[in-house]
Design a protein around this motif. Structure first.
Motif, PDB file in Angstrom:
ATOM      1  N   UNK A   1       0.015 -41.864  25.624  1.00  0.00           N
ATOM      2  CA  UNK A   1       0.084 -40.611  24.866  1.00  0.00           C
ATOM      3  C   UNK A   1       1.241 -39.752  25.375  1.00  0.00           C
ATOM      4  N   UNK A   2       1.664 -38.825  24.551  1.00  0.00           N
ATOM      5  CA  UNK A   2       2.687 -37.858  24.963  1.00  0.00           C
ATOM      6  C   UNK A   2       1.984 -36.632  25.530  1.00  0.00           C
ATOM      7  N   UNK A   3       2.444 -36.165  26.683  1.00  0.00           N
ATOM      8  CA  UNK A   3       1.842 -34.991  27.307  1.00  0.00           C
ATOM      9  C   UNK A   3       2.861 -33.860  27.318  1.00  0.00           C
ATOM     10  N   UNK A   4       2.532 -32.781  26.650  1.00  0.00           N
ATOM     11  CA  UNK A   4       3.461 -31.655  26.550  1.00  0.00           C
ATOM     12  C   UNK A   4       3.359 -30.743  27.744  1.00  0.00           C
TER      13      UNK A   4
ATOM     14  N   UNK B   1      -4.721 -43.886  13.152  1.00  0.00           N
ATOM     15  CA  UNK B   1      -4.162 -44.632  12.016  1.00  0.00           C
ATOM     16  C   UNK B   1      -4.543 -43.952  10.702  1.00  0.00           C
ATOM     17  N   UNK B   2      -5.743 -43.367  10.670  1.00  0.00           N
ATOM     18  CA  UNK B   2      -6.254 -42.727   9.454  1.00  0.00           C
ATOM     19  C   UNK B   2      -5.670 -41.311   9.298  1.00  0.00           C
ATOM     20  N   UNK B   3      -5.732 -40.520  10.402  1.00  0.00           N
ATOM     21  CA  UNK B   3      -5.405 -39.087  10.304  1.00  0.00           C
ATOM     22  C   UNK B   3      -4.004 -38.747  10.815  1.00  0.00           C
ATOM     23  N   UNK B   4      -3.289 -39.723  11.377  1.00  0.00           N
ATOM     24  CA  UNK B   4      -1.988 -39.414  11.972  1.00  0.00           C
ATOM     25  C   UNK B   4      -2.167 -38.869  13.384  1.00  0.00           C
ATOM     26  N   UNK B   5      -1.264 -37.984  13.751  1.00  0.00           N
ATOM     27  CA  UNK B   5      -1.232 -37.466  15.114  1.00  0.00           C
ATOM     28  C   UNK B   5      -2.535 -36.762  15.492  1.00  0.00           C
ATOM     29  N   UNK B   6      -3.069 -37.119  16.658  1.00  0.00           N
ATOM     30  CA  UNK B   6      -4.249 -36.417  17.167  1.00  0.00           C
ATOM     31  C   UNK B   6      -3.797 -35.549  18.336  1.00  0.00           C
ATOM     32  N   UNK B   7      -4.149 -34.281  18.299  1.00  0.00           N
ATOM     33  CA  UNK B   7      -3.791 -33.412  19.414  1.00  0.00           C
ATOM     34  C   UNK B   7      -5.045 -32.985  20.144  1.00  0.00           C
ATOM     35  N   UNK B   8      -4.986 -33.025  21.463  1.00  0.00           N
ATOM     36  CA  UNK B   8      -6.120 -32.522  22.240  1.00  0.00           C
ATOM     37  C   UNK B   8      -5.618 -31.477  23.230  1.00  0.00           C
ATOM     38  N   UNK B   9      -6.459 -30.540  23.563  1.00  0.00           N
ATOM     39  CA  UNK B   9      -6.120 -29.555  24.597  1.00  0.00           C
ATOM     40  C   UNK B   9      -7.289 -29.480  25.554  1.00  0.00           C
ATOM     41  N   UNK B  10      -7.023 -29.028  26.767  1.00  0.00           N
ATOM     42  CA  UNK B  10      -8.102 -28.945  27.744  1.00  0.00           C
ATOM     43  C   UNK B  10      -7.674 -28.244  29.010  1.00  0.00           C
ATOM     44  N   UNK B  11      -8.520 -28.346  30.023  1.00  0.00           N
ATOM     45  CA  UNK B  11      -8.258 -27.651  31.292  1.00  0.00           C
ATOM     46  C   UNK B  11      -7.863 -28.639  32.369  1.00  0.00           C
ATOM     47  N   UNK B  12      -6.883 -28.260  33.205  1.00  0.00           N
ATOM     48  CA  UNK B  12      -6.473 -29.169  34.275  1.00  0.00           C
ATOM     49  C   UNK B  12      -7.518 -29.314  35.380  1.00  0.00           C
ATOM     50  N   UNK B  13      -7.542 -30.524  35.941  1.00  0.00           N
ATOM     51  CA  UNK B  13      -8.370 -30.828  37.117  1.00  0.00           C
ATOM     52  C   UNK B  13      -7.401 -30.927  38.288  1.00  0.00           C
TER      53      UNK B  13
END
Ligand SMILES: [Zn+2]
Length: 293
Positions: free
Chosen positions: A215-218, A263-275
Motif C-alpha cells: 500500500x501507499x502510505x502518505x 477491484x470493485x470500488x477502486x482506491x481504498x483509503x484508511x486513516x488511523x492512529x499511530x502505535x
C-alpha cells in the motif's frame, strides 16, 4: 539474551509454557540452551541491507529460508532503486557494478559522475570481463568519439541485479509482520487472522497470499505503524514500502477481501492512529514490560 528473556516471559503469559522463546514466524519453541547453541538468530527489521535494526529473534531455519529467497530479492531491489536514483540525478554515487550492453554484447562497468548535471563516465572493468568484449566495447566508444556525433546511437545500461519483485514484497511482508510482533506480541502474531501471513513468510516462493498487501502510505516518517479503522487493519511503513496487515478482528481471508473490494470500488483509503514504533520487544498485548517483568 535480553530478547530471549522478554520473549520467554511473554510466552509464559500467553501460552503457559516456561523457559521457552517461541519463533514468531514458525511457532517452534527454543530453550535457553538452544539459544546459546545459536538456534535463534537476531533479525533486522527491516532487513539489514535496507538499514534495519536487530529487534527480534527468529529461529535459524526461518531466518535462512527468508534470507536466501525474499531478503536476497529485497537487497537486489534496493540496489536497483539506488541505481535508478543515480541515473536520474537524485544520487551522486552508485557503488555497484552495472551492465553496459552495446549491440549483442554486455560488459560489466562502473559508473562515475563528473562535472555538473548528469555527465556520466562508464569505466569498463578489466578483470571480470571477456577481453574480446572489452576491446569491442572500447573500439565502439572510440569510434563514436572520433566521429564526434553519437546522436541516434544507442546502448543500454542496467543495474545488473535482476530479482523477483514478488519475493521482495514477501520480504516487506515479513519485515512488517516482525515489526508488528515486536510492538504487539504473540497475541497478535498467533491470532487466526495472521495465520496465512505467517505461512506466506515461511514459504516465500509459494503463492499463498495474492499480493494486496502493498500500500501507499502518505507520511514523511521513515518508520510508522498505524492502527486503522474501516476496515480495521494495521498499516506498516518501512522506508519506501507500505504494508497492510490484518488486525486481530479481521476475518480469515482479509487481504483477499481487500483486494476484491479495491477491484470493485477502486482506491481504498484508511486513516488511523499511530502505535509506538518498536525499538526492541515491546509486546504490549502480552502484558510484559520492556525488561521482561
Ligand atoms: Zn521459525
Amino acid at each position: 539474551m535480553k530478547l530471549f528473556r522478554v520473549g520467554a516471559k511473554a510466552v509464559a503469559r500467553v501460552f503457559g509454557r516456561e523457559g521457552l522463546y517461541v519463533c514468531p514466524i514458525c511457532g517452534r519453541g527454543f530453550d535457553m540452551a538452544a539459544a546459546q547453541r545459536g538456534d535463534l538468530t537476531l533479525e533486522h527489521v527491516p532487513a539489514r541491507s535496507v538499514g534495519g535494526k536487530a529487534i527480534v529473534l527468529t529461529c535459524r531455519r526461518c531466518n535462512s529460508t527468508a534470507g536466501y529467497t525474499a531478503d536476497a530479492a529485497l537487497s537486489k531491489r534496493e540496489i536497483n532503486r539506488r541505481f535508478v536514483e543515480f541515473m536520474v540525478g537524485r544520487r551522486d554515487e552508485f557503488e555497484g557494478h552495472i551492465g553496459l550492453r552495446i549491440g549483442a554484447d554486455e560488459v560489466r562497468a562502473r559508473v562515475v559522475r563528473y562535472g555538473d548535471g548528469l555527465d556520466t563516465r562508464f569505466e569498463i572493468l578489466g578483470g571480470t570481463n571477456n577481453p574480446a568484449r572489452v576491446e569491442a566495447a572500447g573500439h565502439y566508444m572510440s569510434c563514436l568519439v572520433e566521429r564526434g556525433d553519437a546522436t541516434g546511437e544507442t546502448f543500454t545500461v542496467s543495474s545488473g541485479s535482476s530479482y523477483d519483485p514478488r519475493l521482495a514484497k514477501v520480504a516487506d511482508l515479513k519485515a512488517a509482520f516482525l515489526a508488528a510482533f515486536a510492538a504487539l506480541g504473540y497475541r497478535y502474531a498467533f491470532s487466526s487472522a495472521l495465520a496465512s501471513v505467517r505461512q506466506q513468510i515461511q514459504r516465500p516462493e509459494e503463492v499463498i497470499l495474492h499480493d494486496p498487501w502493498t500500500v501507499a502510505v502518505g507520511s514523511e516518517d521513515e518508520f510508522l505503524m498505524v492502527l486503522a479503522a474501516e476496515p480495521e487493519c494495521l498499516v506498516v511503513k518501512l522506508r519506501d514500502s507500505g504494508v497492510l496487515l490484518p488486525w486481530l478482528t479481521s476475518p480469515e481471508g482479509f487481504l483477499d477481501e481487500v483486494k476484491a473490494r479495491s477491484a470493485r470500488d477502486g482506491l481504498i483509503q484508511v486513516t488511523g492512529s499511530p502505535i509506538e514504533w518498536p525499538k526492541g520487544l515491546h509486546l504490549v498485548l502480552d502484558g510484559v514490560d520492556k525488561e521482561g517483568r
